[in-house]
Design an enzyme around this catalytic site. Structure first.
Site, PDB file in Angstrom:
ATOM      1  N   CYS A 242       0.709  -1.163   0.048  1.00  0.00           N
ATOM      2  CA  CYS A 242       0.115   0.026  -0.106  1.00  0.00           C
ATOM      3  C   CYS A 242       0.996   1.319   0.164  1.00  0.00           C
ATOM      4  CB  CYS A 242      -0.815  -0.049   1.140  1.00  0.00           C
ATOM      5  SG  CYS A 242      -2.000   1.474   1.308  1.00  0.00           S
TER       6      CYS A 242
ATOM      7  N   CYS B 236      -0.265   4.296   1.785  1.00  0.00           N
ATOM      8  CA  CYS B 236      -0.578   3.499   3.606  1.00  0.00           C
ATOM      9  C   CYS B 236       1.376   4.588   3.628  1.00  0.00           C
ATOM     10  CB  CYS B 236       0.140   2.912   3.753  1.00  0.00           C
ATOM     11  SG  CYS B 236      -2.260   1.810   3.446  1.00  0.00           S
ATOM     12  N   ASP B 237       2.467   3.672   3.618  1.00  0.00           N
ATOM     13  CA  ASP B 237       3.266   3.066   3.678  1.00  0.00           C
ATOM     14  C   ASP B 237       4.234   4.311   2.497  1.00  0.00           C
ATOM     15  OD1 ASP B 237       2.392   1.906   5.420  1.00  0.00           O
ATOM     16  OD2 ASP B 237       3.135   0.224   4.438  1.00  0.00           O
TER      17      ASP B 237
END
Ligand code: NDP
Length: 316
Positions: free
Chosen positions: A137, A140-141
């Site tokens: 992701c 997300c990261d």
């Protein structure tokens, strides 16, 4: 056998948010966690983009807090797996769900929040370094690799979108596409090729992710020539698709070609009365914790309204 007003299947942000709302509406929900209690977020280290956490929060902690919040209002959370369903096709009919040990549960409403599972390549080095620089992701990261060199695998719309997202944060993005062309839409392909710090490599696959505790590099192989090359990177993003967890609903609920549940308009209604879907299991576009939580809330409200409508039609 027990009879419930609301059964929730799945324990990601969608399932727990549905549980919070359903419990507060006195639907006395029971939630089955599934195989991966807490869902995909438990495989993420830091969640920095969920509103209300100014300093971020790690994924597993956030999921425990969501569980505690759902339980505070009376949700019964059960560690277990629903492996078969028999849905009623009639409004007001009882739906049946069966646990892995064969126990039958009847429910007036069922909220499906079984999520989707990111696909991985399956290389031992990739699996070892999940959480140590390998992520599925970018949204997300990606932020953790600000100013660094990263790589992304995949040639679909997700990979193209995430590559351009990463290119805004990272100094260089090497994008590996296994064929001689991308599957992504033309507009997304143009975005990739017009981004100067994306190094697009066709016919290229990963041989090995390098590094013991954290990602330090990548050995890639041109599948036409067989030549290999090592590059230094600190983050590897896998964007080769997701699989919605809908196998047990096949033949009963409408799904698209990829297996995502189809919901009606702006609701969480499936094609069957009293069966609702929320979170990634019905969303291949956004796939964020906050959007999943939003649809979990909607599913509980839809279930509550459905039960009211059923009760008032019985009263008439
Ligand atoms: P897709 O299934 O469309 O693409 C997966 C990509 O990963 C393909 O390029 C595929 O290669 C590659 N791949 C699969 N397995 C491997 C492997 N083992 N090694 C290397 N590469 C591999 O998935 P997406 O997640 O990209 O998209 C899913 C759906 O969501 C699509 O319908 C897409 O259009 C949609 N979507 C739309 C967006 C938008 O409109 N904004 C954003 C994101 C997704 P190959 O082509 O060789 O099979």
């Amino acid at each position: 056998m027990e009879t419930l007003k609301t059964l929730i299947i799945g324990s990601g942000p969608a399932g727990y948010t549905a549980a919070i709302y359903a419990a507060r509406a006195d639907l006395k929900p029971v939630l089955y966690t599934g195989m991966e209690p807490g869902g995909q977020l438990t495989t993420t280290t830091e969640v920095d983009n969920f509103p209300g956490y100014p300093n971020g929060i790690d994924g597993p902690t956030m999921m425990i807090q969501l569980q505690n919040q759902a339980e505070r209002f009376g949700t019964e959370v059960r560690i277990g797996f629903i492996n078969k369903v028999e849905f009623s096709t009639n409004k007001g009919g009882m739906h049946k769900a069966f646990t892995e040990d064969g126990t039958e549960i009847q429910a007036q409403t069922i909220i499906i929040s079984t999520g989707a599972t990111a696909k991985y390549l399956g290389l031992p080095s990739e699996q070892r370094l999940r959480g140590g620089g390998v992520s599925a992701c970018a949204v997300c990261d990606g932020f953790f690799y600000k100013g660094q060199e990263v790589a992304i695998v995949g040639g679909g719309d997700t990979a193209a979108e995430e590559a351009t997202y990463l290119a805004k944060i990272c100094s260089k993005v090497t994008m590996l596409v296994r064929k001689e062309q991308m599957r992504a839409s033309k507009v997304m392909q143009h975005r990739v090729t017009n981004t100067p710090n994306i190094d697009l490599k066709y016919n290229t696959e990963i041989d090995e992710v390098l590094g013991q505790e954290v990602v330090e590099g990548l050995r890639m192989r041109n599948n036409n020539t067989g030549t290999t090359e090592e590059i230094p990177i600190t983050g590897l993003f896998i964007a080769i698709g997701h699989k919605p967890n809908t196998d047990i609903f096949k033949g009963q609920l409408n799904m698209d070609d990829a297996g995502y549940l189809i919901t009606k308009g702006k609701t969480t209604d499936t094609n069957l009365p009293g069966v609702f879907a929320s979170g990634d299991v019905q969303d291949k576009e956004y796939r964020q914790a906050v959007t999943a939580a939003g649809t979990g809330c909607m599913a509980a409200l839809d279930a509550e309204r459905y039960l009211q409508a059923v009760e008032s039609s019985v009263a008439i």
